[in-house]
Design an enzyme around this catalytic site. Sequence first.
Site, mmCIF file in Angstrom:
data_model
loop_
_atom_site.group_PDB
_atom_site.id
_atom_site.type_symbol
_atom_site.label_atom_id
_atom_site.label_comp_id
_atom_site.label_asym_id
_atom_site.label_seq_id
_atom_site.Cartn_x
_atom_site.Cartn_y
_atom_site.Cartn_z
ATOM 1 N N LYS A 33 3.002 -0.680 16.108
ATOM 2 C CA LYS A 33 4.337 -0.678 14.943
ATOM 3 C C LYS A 33 4.129 0.752 14.363
ATOM 4 O O LYS A 33 5.426 1.378 14.316
ATOM 5 C CB LYS A 33 4.339 -1.681 14.204
ATOM 6 C CG LYS A 33 5.562 -1.815 13.047
ATOM 7 C CD LYS A 33 5.302 -2.785 12.340
ATOM 8 C CE LYS A 33 6.536 -2.999 11.375
ATOM 9 N NZ LYS A 33 6.317 -4.208 10.136
ATOM 10 N N GLN A 34 3.173 1.434 13.935
ATOM 11 C CA GLN A 34 3.085 2.313 13.235
ATOM 12 C C GLN A 34 1.711 3.143 13.270
ATOM 13 O O GLN A 34 0.810 2.434 13.871
ATOM 14 C CB GLN A 34 3.385 2.110 11.612
ATOM 15 C CG GLN A 34 2.247 1.155 11.276
ATOM 16 C CD GLN A 34 2.786 0.079 9.853
ATOM 17 O OE1 GLN A 34 3.202 -0.786 9.963
ATOM 18 N NE2 GLN A 34 2.762 0.877 8.990
ATOM 19 N N TRP A 60 1.016 -1.094 -0.195
ATOM 20 C CA TRP A 60 0.034 -0.142 -0.145
ATOM 21 C C TRP A 60 0.979 1.260 0.009
ATOM 22 O O TRP A 60 0.350 2.383 0.098
ATOM 23 C CB TRP A 60 -0.906 -0.028 1.227
ATOM 24 C CG TRP A 60 -0.390 0.520 2.491
ATOM 25 C CD1 TRP A 60 0.762 -0.293 2.946
ATOM 26 C CD2 TRP A 60 -0.563 1.211 3.551
ATOM 27 N NE1 TRP A 60 1.300 0.356 4.068
ATOM 28 C CE2 TRP A 60 0.194 1.136 4.541
ATOM 29 C CE3 TRP A 60 -1.900 1.858 3.748
ATOM 30 C CZ2 TRP A 60 0.186 1.848 5.795
ATOM 31 C CZ3 TRP A 60 -1.906 2.599 4.886
ATOM 32 C CH2 TRP A 60 -1.068 2.552 6.005
ATOM 33 N N ASP A 61 2.116 1.141 -0.031
ATOM 34 C CA ASP A 61 3.090 2.375 0.334
ATOM 35 C C ASP A 61 2.503 3.217 -0.797
ATOM 36 O O ASP A 61 3.240 4.444 -0.778
ATOM 37 C CB ASP A 61 4.506 1.770 0.112
ATOM 38 C CG ASP A 61 4.816 0.889 1.252
ATOM 39 O OD1 ASP A 61 4.098 0.072 1.382
ATOM 40 O OD2 ASP A 61 5.860 0.988 1.999
ATOM 41 N N GLU A 108 1.129 -3.426 11.956
ATOM 42 C CA GLU A 108 1.232 -4.771 11.907
ATOM 43 C C GLU A 108 1.409 -5.416 13.035
ATOM 44 O O GLU A 108 1.720 -6.528 13.019
ATOM 45 C CB GLU A 108 2.393 -4.929 10.723
ATOM 46 C CG GLU A 108 2.126 -4.123 9.434
ATOM 47 C CD GLU A 108 3.065 -4.714 8.206
ATOM 48 O OE1 GLU A 108 4.319 -4.558 8.727
ATOM 49 O OE2 GLU A 108 2.479 -4.889 7.202
HETATM 50 O O1 IFM Z 1 3.551 -1.666 3.701
HETATM 51 C C1 IFM Z 1 4.488 -1.325 4.767
HETATM 52 C C2 IFM Z 1 3.883 -1.616 6.080
HETATM 53 O O2 IFM Z 1 2.839 -0.605 6.243
HETATM 54 C C3 IFM Z 1 4.993 -1.821 7.243
HETATM 55 N N1 IFM Z 1 5.691 -2.706 6.984
HETATM 56 C C4 IFM Z 1 6.498 -2.723 5.612
HETATM 57 C C5 IFM Z 1 5.420 -2.447 4.553
HETATM 58 C C6 IFM Z 1 6.494 -2.469 3.181
HETATM 59 O O3 IFM Z 1 6.891 -1.181 3.359
#
Ligand code: IFM
Length: 838
Positions: free
Chosen positions: A617-618, A357-358, A496
């Site tokens: 994580k984010q 999804w980046d 994640e």
């Molecule tokens: O898409 C990301 C995800 O949000 C976090 N882990 C790495 C992936 C690829 O960059």
Amino acid sequence: MAENPWVLSYDGFDPAGESLREALCTLGNGYFATRGAAEESEADEVHYPGTYLAGGYNRRVTDLSGRSIENEDLVNLPNWLPLSFRPEGGDWLNLRRMGILDYRQRLDLKRGVLERHLRVTDGAGHVTALAFRRIVHMRHPNLAAIEMRITPETWSGRVEVASALDGRVINAGVERYRELNSKHLAPLEAREAEEPDTMLLVAETNQSHIRIAQAARTRVYRDGAEPAVERVTDVEDDHVAQTLTLELQRGETLSVEKTVALFTSRDRGISEPAQAALRATREAGRFEDLLATHVQAWQLLWDRGDIVVDRHPRTQMILRLHVFHLLQTVSPNTIDQDAGVPARGLHGEAYRGHIFWDELFILPYLDFHFPEIARSLLLYRYRRLPDARRLAREAGLAGAKFPWQSGSSGREESQVLHLNPRSGRWTPDNSHIQRHVGAAIALNVWRYWQSTCDRDFLGQYGAEMLIEIARFWASLAKWNDATGRYDIRGVMGPDEFHDAYPWSDVPGLDNNAYTNVLAAWVLRRAGEVLGHVEPVRRKELERLLALEPEEVAGWGRIAGKLTLPFIDGGIIAQFEGYDRLEELDWDGYRAKYGDIHRLDRILEAEGDSVNRYKASKQADVLMLFYLFSSAELRDLITGMGYDFDPQVIPRTVDYYLARTSHGSTLSRVVHSWVLARSDRARSWELLKGALESDISDIQGGTTAEGIHLGAMAGTVDLVQRGQTGLEFYDDTLALSPCLPQELQGLHLGLMHRGHWLRLDISCDEVRVAVPVGWPGPHRIRVRNEVHDLAAGEELRFPCQLHGGGWRPAPEASPPDTAVTTEPERGKRSAGGTPTGSS
Ligand code: IFM
């Protein structure tokens, strides 16, 4: 020494840091890329000379822990770099075995040139100066070239030059994938060409059958002329090498030029790759000629894509480094290649070159500078719509379910097992249940349309994708009698760390807030998209997709009744049941481990699970504040049938920021963005962290395996849109610059609907130059003041960027312009209707 804002430079040879340098010094052109490994190196514990083709994938099966696992990898192609020298009978150039008297490496971002200057002394005491220059041609995407200049400083005699094409390579760039089958190439042909100065190597991927041909022409020049050389060619199945021997006097400089052509069976407009490669090397000019056209191509890219910040050379250099690597991964050469944008660039093998999804973080920059590349990336998704439909069908759902990780065909490429290097255990990888990837694609389609007004794209491709993604959400949402709402169950949000409830054996979480709000956004947007499509095409689409008004009405009903979980005081919960998780002892873990960004791995190695804790994580909930303005979000959430008071946003940001490890490089970008207006100092700290992510490898080893393109592009967009407050509404362009104290000004051009707008923001003035023929909004709002925006005009707004307020300048408004201090109430383009011609 002051930082050169166009150059990434290194002094000295550092074996431990070499793999990071290689990733950061990668050269590419959107068609292929090659890591910045030393020409004379081979893959070993220090060097990894990888070359990757956009869209060049291959699949292999491995038996692992009793299971047969198929992985698709971006294939490491034959190494075209090998170029070395030695005084005849002496030692070949080897940085670890020779005395290094001087070593400098520069990546010239402006010109796209990688240079190395070194002076070495060998076992016999010969001192030699060497200078390398390398390009991967931006205008002629199948060409690359190296120049090696050799000057014997203390000796005279015969010198040997070795040049090769090496097809013995495997995918070995990521330590934790080493148990996986990694041999992707089968040799087909290796030989000297009809021209004795040229070699040819042909190989083919052993499953996807992509044929790769490389031709290399090696010539030497002394005083501008080609001296007589002895040339010997050695041929093996998967390797071809030439050794050139000639006499060289002390103080003389020998120039070696290696010109390489790389063609594959994915290329268009050719008969056959080997023939095309041989012809290209035959016709290529000398290094300086190739350099001139290459530099010109880069200049054109920079003219469109540069973002200039005042008086902060390091930030400037890193922003350029980020744009540089983005354009090396996807460029005008990517158009028509049917390639997506791999999360780790074409710079290494992490995530096997897959596409996630980046794009959500990458496309906004492209929309505003290179919309034709954005279009091409969206078409990569469109071509995989049949696969996405199949994935939905197989899951018993309607519409299109795009894979979390995508590669060649659009099937789900996510790995099923993940190796925790800390514990050495393979654990299930459930990341493929991140259904939100489809919503990101829908948002990308919509933003592209808003930015370009490309009605042909919307009618032929975009609307269909939006509708099919909406159908997927509509079928995934299930009515809950008990709550009188629709639930989306069994998913993962962007964070994640959480893939299941600690009290359940089944992967998946219920009602992830980010997913549900995005689903509501897609359902609403899909309901209106056909209104923007040309009427004949609209009817065609309605028939092709068997779209009835009742179905569209159903989407609206679902969007209005999707569940959104909350915790104390109106804070949006990351998912249902989040409040039942335990608090983590963050200080304790930091004290014990120092770096805890991969808390999931730490806890798993301890026999615990991060699923038990309120630890992300984010950014997950906070992604909502990143993607939508507070007004848009209120609109969306009230549309879902909930009250939403934007006053709760700062508390929500604090709440999740305190519980986030930033284990993804995307995280700091989002957090910096959401704090840009409320806490500039903290926002700047986070932005600095995001800027340093790759260049300083702040995650300790991940960048060497490939750059983080989402974060790279995200930082540029953060400066471009986040800090300028740039938003396009139906009839108004809004600006609300809010630069960190450290940045003294910002200058950029932005393409909107085919026209370039120029923004110059300095400490005491904002200048907006509107091009002739401007089709965009006809009003501009700077902070809360609204003025007319007319084509061909330059508007100036005096301001104090880092303190004090804004004062309207009398000359800012043409005499007959109504100036109002009323806040603009129209909809932002992200949710509105494009104005202007189509
Ligand atoms: O898409 C990301 C995800 O949000 C976090 N882990 C790495 C992936 C690829 O960059």
